[in-house]
Design an enzyme around this catalytic site. Sequence first.
Site, PDB file in Angstrom:
ATOM      1  N   HIS A 160      19.833  26.328 -38.305  1.00 19.58           N
ATOM      2  CA  HIS A 160      21.145  26.752 -37.791  1.00 19.58           C
ATOM      3  C   HIS A 160      22.217  26.432 -38.828  1.00 19.58           C
ATOM      4  O   HIS A 160      22.717  25.325 -38.901  1.00 19.58           O
ATOM      5  CB  HIS A 160      21.443  26.038 -36.473  1.00 19.58           C
ATOM      6  CG  HIS A 160      22.519  26.685 -35.663  1.00 19.58           C
ATOM      7  ND1 HIS A 160      23.398  27.618 -36.170  1.00 19.58           N
ATOM      8  CD2 HIS A 160      22.857  26.542 -34.350  1.00 19.58           C
ATOM      9  CE1 HIS A 160      24.228  28.005 -35.211  1.00 19.58           C
ATOM     10  NE2 HIS A 160      23.923  27.372 -34.096  1.00 19.58           N
ATOM     11  N   TYR A 217      28.693  24.424 -37.074  1.00 20.73           N
ATOM     12  CA  TYR A 217      27.921  23.188 -36.967  1.00 20.73           C
ATOM     13  C   TYR A 217      27.656  22.630 -38.368  1.00 20.73           C
ATOM     14  O   TYR A 217      28.103  23.199 -39.362  1.00 20.73           O
ATOM     15  CB  TYR A 217      26.651  23.430 -36.148  1.00 20.73           C
ATOM     16  CG  TYR A 217      26.997  23.877 -34.740  1.00 20.73           C
ATOM     17  CD1 TYR A 217      27.729  23.029 -33.891  1.00 20.73           C
ATOM     18  CD2 TYR A 217      26.680  25.153 -34.271  1.00 20.73           C
ATOM     19  CE1 TYR A 217      28.099  23.438 -32.616  1.00 20.73           C
ATOM     20  CE2 TYR A 217      27.055  25.568 -32.993  1.00 20.73           C
ATOM     21  CZ  TYR A 217      27.761  24.706 -32.174  1.00 20.73           C
ATOM     22  OH  TYR A 217      28.140  25.107 -30.918  1.00 20.73           O
ATOM     23  N   ARG A 253      22.955  37.832 -24.965  1.00 21.70           N
ATOM     24  CA  ARG A 253      23.402  38.000 -23.580  1.00 21.70           C
ATOM     25  C   ARG A 253      22.768  39.184 -22.877  1.00 21.70           C
ATOM     26  O   ARG A 253      22.497  39.111 -21.673  1.00 21.70           O
ATOM     27  CB  ARG A 253      24.930  38.080 -23.549  1.00 21.70           C
ATOM     28  CG  ARG A 253      25.570  36.734 -23.901  1.00 21.70           C
ATOM     29  CD  ARG A 253      27.016  36.866 -24.295  1.00 21.70           C
ATOM     30  NE  ARG A 253      27.153  37.615 -25.543  1.00 21.70           N
ATOM     31  CZ  ARG A 253      28.303  37.891 -26.128  1.00 21.70           C
ATOM     32  NH1 ARG A 253      29.438  37.492 -25.557  1.00 21.70           N
ATOM     33  NH2 ARG A 253      28.344  38.565 -27.257  1.00 21.70           N
TER      34      ARG A 253
HETATM   35  C1  FNR Z   1      24.583  31.344 -27.810  1.00 17.68           C
HETATM   36  N1  FNR Z   1      24.501  31.490 -29.193  1.00 17.68           N
HETATM   37  C2  FNR Z   1      23.800  30.572 -29.928  1.00 17.68           C
HETATM   38  N2  FNR Z   1      23.601  30.767 -31.265  1.00 17.68           N
HETATM   39  C3  FNR Z   1      22.823  29.943 -31.984  1.00 17.68           C
HETATM   40  O1  FNR Z   1      22.660  30.156 -33.172  1.00 17.68           O
HETATM   41  N3  FNR Z   1      22.234  28.868 -31.383  1.00 17.68           N
HETATM   42  C4  FNR Z   1      22.393  28.580 -30.066  1.00 17.68           C
HETATM   43  O2  FNR Z   1      21.792  27.645 -29.548  1.00 17.68           O
HETATM   44  C5  FNR Z   1      23.247  29.427 -29.313  1.00 17.68           C
HETATM   45  N4  FNR Z   1      23.517  29.189 -27.997  1.00 17.68           N
HETATM   46  C6  FNR Z   1      24.089  30.169 -27.210  1.00 17.68           C
HETATM   47  C7  FNR Z   1      24.141  30.033 -25.831  1.00 17.68           C
HETATM   48  C8  FNR Z   1      24.623  31.059 -25.029  1.00 17.68           C
HETATM   49  C9  FNR Z   1      24.611  30.915 -23.534  1.00 17.68           C
HETATM   50  C10 FNR Z   1      25.121  32.244 -25.642  1.00 17.68           C
HETATM   51  C11 FNR Z   1      25.642  33.389 -24.808  1.00 17.68           C
HETATM   52  C12 FNR Z   1      25.124  32.359 -27.002  1.00 17.68           C
HETATM   53  C13 FNR Z   1      24.876  32.770 -29.824  1.00 17.68           C
HETATM   54  C14 FNR Z   1      23.790  33.817 -29.599  1.00 17.68           C
HETATM   55  O3  FNR Z   1      22.562  33.447 -30.203  1.00 17.68           O
HETATM   56  C15 FNR Z   1      24.229  35.188 -30.175  1.00 17.68           C
HETATM   57  O4  FNR Z   1      24.381  35.052 -31.567  1.00 17.68           O
HETATM   58  C16 FNR Z   1      25.539  35.652 -29.563  1.00 17.68           C
HETATM   59  O5  FNR Z   1      25.528  35.508 -28.159  1.00 17.68           O
HETATM   60  C17 FNR Z   1      25.832  37.109 -29.922  1.00 17.68           C
HETATM   61  O6  FNR Z   1      24.767  37.951 -29.512  1.00 17.68           O
HETATM   62  P1  FNR Z   1      24.810  38.771 -28.120  1.00 17.68           P
HETATM   63  O7  FNR Z   1      24.840  37.787 -27.002  1.00 17.68           O
HETATM   64  O8  FNR Z   1      26.059  39.629 -28.152  1.00 17.68           O
HETATM   65  O9  FNR Z   1      23.544  39.590 -28.133  1.00 17.68           O
END
Ligand code: FNR
Length: 375
Positions: free
Chosen positions: A183, A188, A338
Site C-alpha cells: 500500500h 499512508y 464499492r
Molecule cells: C477503500 N479503499 C481502500 N484502498 C486501499 O488501498 N486499501 C484499503 O484498505 C481500502 N479500504 C477501503 C474501504 C472502503 C469501505 C472503501 C469504499 C474503499 C479504496 C478502494 O480500494 C478503491 O480504491 C476506491 O473505493 C475506489 O474504487 P471504487 O470503489 O470506485 O471502485
Amino acid sequence: SQLPKLYQPLRIRGLTLKNRVVLSPMCMYSSDDGFATDFHLVHIGQYALRGVGLVVMEASGVAPEGRITPNCLGIWKDAHIEKLQQIVNFAHTNKAAIGIQLAHAGRKSSTTAPWLMKVQGTNADAAHGGWPDKVVGPSEVAFDARSWTPRELKIEDIQRTQQEFADAAVRADKAGFDVIELHGAHGYLIHEFLSPISNKRTDEYGGSFENRIRFLIEIVRKVRGMWPKEKPLFVRLSVTDWVPPSDEIPSGGWTEEESIELSKELVKEGVDLVDCSTSGSSPKQQIPLAPGYQVPFAAAIKKKVPGLLSGAVGLITDAKLSNEVLEEDKADLIFIGRALLRQPNFALDAGRHLDTFVQYPHQYERGRVKSKLTF
Ligand code: FNR
C-alpha cells in the site's frame, strides 16, 4: 470468437488469473488485535464464489501501530496466519486467486472506524484502543489540524519498519496468498515518504526524488527477496496528490511524472503491476471525480513503463467500461471496490452485458438470468 478482454485470463509470473476482475482492497474494520474472523471468511469468500478473478484482502498492518484503526486487519504476528490460511484455502477451492495488501498507516494511524466516528471522534485515543504516542511519519507534520502529529521516524525505526514489511511477506506466503500488494497510496506511510507534503526530511530519505522514493524501493527489495519468485508483487500508488501548486511546494505535491519515474524503478526491482489510485496526502486536494477518472493514470503508466502491468481503479461500475479500459489497452486489471459491495455478482453478471457466457458456480446455476421471466 474471442472472449471480451474482461474474461481473458492473465498470466503474471507463475499465477494465472481466470479473468481481469479484481476485488479492490477495502478495510472492513472487523478485526480485533489484527485477527481475521468468520466475517472475513464469508465476506472475502463470497467474491471467490462469485467469479472474481483476484480478491485482495484489505490494508493489513505490518505492525500494530501501522493499522488505520484498532479494528483493522493485521499480519504482524505468526498467530495471524491460521485464519488467513483458511480464507486463502476457501478462495483456492473456488478457483479464485487471493492477495493481501500490506500496509502501514503512518501519520494516519490510530483513527476510528467510520461508523464509530460520530460517537468517538475521528481519532482513536488510548481509551478507545488507539496509540497516539506511537503515531509515526517521515516528519512531524500532521495531515490537518485535527489529526495526530506523528513522531519522526529515526533511521533505525525506518529499518525496523522495512523489516516488518518483509516479515509480513513471509507470513503472507505461509498463509498461501498468491499476490502481495504494497500500500503505497492514500496518504499512508509509504506515500508519506513519497510526497513532499508530508516528507520534510533532510537525510537520505527526504528532499530529492531519489531520496523520497528510497523508503519504498528498499521495502520492495526486502519483500521481493522473501516473496517467492513465481508470485506477483503489486504496488498501489496515489499517482497524483491532486494538490494545486503553492509557493511552499511548486509541484503541489507528488505528481504523475514522479509516479512514472518511480514505476520505472519499481519494474527494475521486480514489481509486476502498479495499481493506479490517487490522493490522500492533503486536505487541499481537488479531485475531479467522474466515472473512470483515474484510468488515464493507469494508461500512462502502462504506456510509458515497458514491462510493467497496470491496474485501473476508481468509479468503474459497469461491465462495458471495465471491458473498454482493457480493450483499449489502458490497463491490465480492473480493480472494483464499492460496485462489488453493492453487486457481489458483478464478475458473473458482467458477461450478460458483453454477450458472453460466464459459468456460474454449480450451486447457483439455477439463479442465472435465462429469459425475460427470470428476475
Ligand atoms: C477503500 N479503499 C481502500 N484502498 C486501499 O488501498 N486499501 C484499503 O484498505 C481500502 N479500504 C477501503 C474501504 C472502503 C469501505 C472503501 C469504499 C474503499 C479504496 C478502494 O480500494 C478503491 O480504491 C476506491 O473505493 C475506489 O474504487 P471504487 O470503489 O470506485 O471502485
